[in-house]
Design an enzyme around this catalytic site. Structure first.
Site, mmCIF file in Angstrom:
data_model
loop_
_atom_site.group_PDB
_atom_site.id
_atom_site.type_symbol
_atom_site.label_atom_id
_atom_site.label_comp_id
_atom_site.label_asym_id
_atom_site.label_seq_id
_atom_site.Cartn_x
_atom_site.Cartn_y
_atom_site.Cartn_z
ATOM 1 N N SER A 155 -3.432 6.079 0.555
ATOM 2 C CA SER A 155 -2.925 5.652 -0.830
ATOM 3 C C SER A 155 -3.974 6.561 -1.739
ATOM 4 O O SER A 155 -5.150 6.746 -1.264
ATOM 5 C CB SER A 155 -3.530 4.257 -0.972
ATOM 6 O OG SER A 155 -3.402 3.872 -2.190
ATOM 7 N N TYR A 178 -8.754 -3.379 0.076
ATOM 8 C CA TYR A 178 -7.463 -2.383 -0.130
ATOM 9 C C TYR A 178 -8.391 -0.904 -0.231
ATOM 10 O O TYR A 178 -8.280 0.100 0.784
ATOM 11 C CB TYR A 178 -6.388 -2.502 -0.736
ATOM 12 C CG TYR A 178 -5.192 -1.541 -0.380
ATOM 13 C CD1 TYR A 178 -4.524 -1.907 0.748
ATOM 14 C CD2 TYR A 178 -5.109 -0.454 -1.102
ATOM 15 C CE1 TYR A 178 -3.322 -0.848 1.030
ATOM 16 C CE2 TYR A 178 -4.012 0.363 -1.034
ATOM 17 C CZ TYR A 178 -3.183 0.164 0.055
ATOM 18 O OH TYR A 178 -2.259 0.969 0.314
#
Length: 302
Positions: A175, A188
């Protein structure tokens, strides 16, 4: 010895210029795509979202066999049936990649039932979407085990055979948050930054391993259930990516043997800005774009 060092100093900048020109030419002229007809692909988190789209894309591009790993059997069954209807052999296995022993046992079962895996796509991930002080300790550990350590275990399970065959590819669906973290998703962001460093080290470690490569994909916010409810300030300027777009570009990156893929291409500007702007300016960018508060409306997967 001195002349060799001087020669190396002269050749190094010339080599850099050659590589830059070669990369620039590659952007203009279409490159030959890798044939996938003999490749067995394993996708973690393959039951839904980007994982399901990746399975479709690999099948459409002629992969020989596709193996799906995940924790939700219903989703895995649905995706497996869809891929089989496309004419591609597909199998699924229930596996929690955060569980080391389960990964090794399931990998053994895959080799016995399907054969050697030549393309491993580490896609499985979870997000809890909370600040550090609001996060449960077990939830924080779960994110690190699945998002980061899971890639250690899957890679250790399948890479040795790839090295023996001199044919393999490790893919990490990461990401852009690995490069630029946001509040409210500390679990995350931390795990993705760790996974990015893991892949950077792994990619360099494979330089002298013929036939085996690695690809790291860093997409912007993608419209899947995982980040349901996340909102930026200017959605028309910063629209979420479609899962099928991420999947298509990822498989293309594998076929082109591309080490790093940032999506969309404008994310390259983020890398440049982070390296030249002062911290205060970066903070203002977060506030202006809405990434500073984007997790306030986060709901996640239901």
């Amino acid at each position: 010895m001195v002349w060799k060092r001087l020669g190396a100093l002269v050749m190094f900048p010339l080599q850099m210029i050659y590589l830059v020109v070669k990369a620039a030419v590659g952007l203009v002229l279409p490159a030959k795509l890798r044939d996938l007809s003999r490749e067995n692909v394993l996708i973690t988190g393959g039951g839904r979202g980007i994982g399901r789209q990746l399975a479709r894309e690999f099948a459409e591009r002629g992969a020989r066999k596709i193996v799906l790993w995940g924790r939700t059997e219903k989703c895995l069954k649905e995706t497996t049936e869809e891929i089989r209807q496309m004419g591609t052999e597909c199998h699924y296995f229930i596996c929690d990649v955060g569980n080391r022993e389960e990964v090794y046992q399931t990998a053994k079962a895959v080799r016995e039932k399907v054969g050697d895996i030549t393309i491993l796509v580490n896609n499985a991930a979870v997000v809890h979407g909370k600040s550090l002080m609001d996060s449960d300790d077990d939830a924080l550990l779960k994110s690190q085990h699945i998002n980061t350590l899971g890639q250690f275990w899957t890679t250790k399970a399948f890479l040795p055979r790839m090295l023996e065959l001199q044919n393999g590819h490790i893919v990490c669906l990461n990401s852009v948050l690995a490069l630029s973290a946001i509040p409210g998703a500390i679990d995350y962001c931390t795990s993705k930054a760790s996974a990015f460093a893991f892949m950077e080290s792994l990619t360099l470690g494979l330089l002298d391993c013929p036939g085996v490569s690695a690809t790291t994909v860093l997409p912007f916010h993608t419209s899947t259930e995982m980040f349901q409810g996340m909102r930026v300030r200017f959605p028309n300027l910063f629209p979420p990516l479609k899962p099928e777009t991420v999947a298509r570009r990822t498989v293309e990156a594998v076929q082109l043997n591309q080490a790093l893929l940032l999506l969309p291409w404008t994310m390259h500007a983020l890398v440049i800005l982070k390296s030249i702007l002062p911290q205060a300016a970066l903070e203002e960018i977060h506030k202006f774009s809405g990434t500073y508060t984007c997790m306030n409306t986060f709901k996640g997967r239901t």
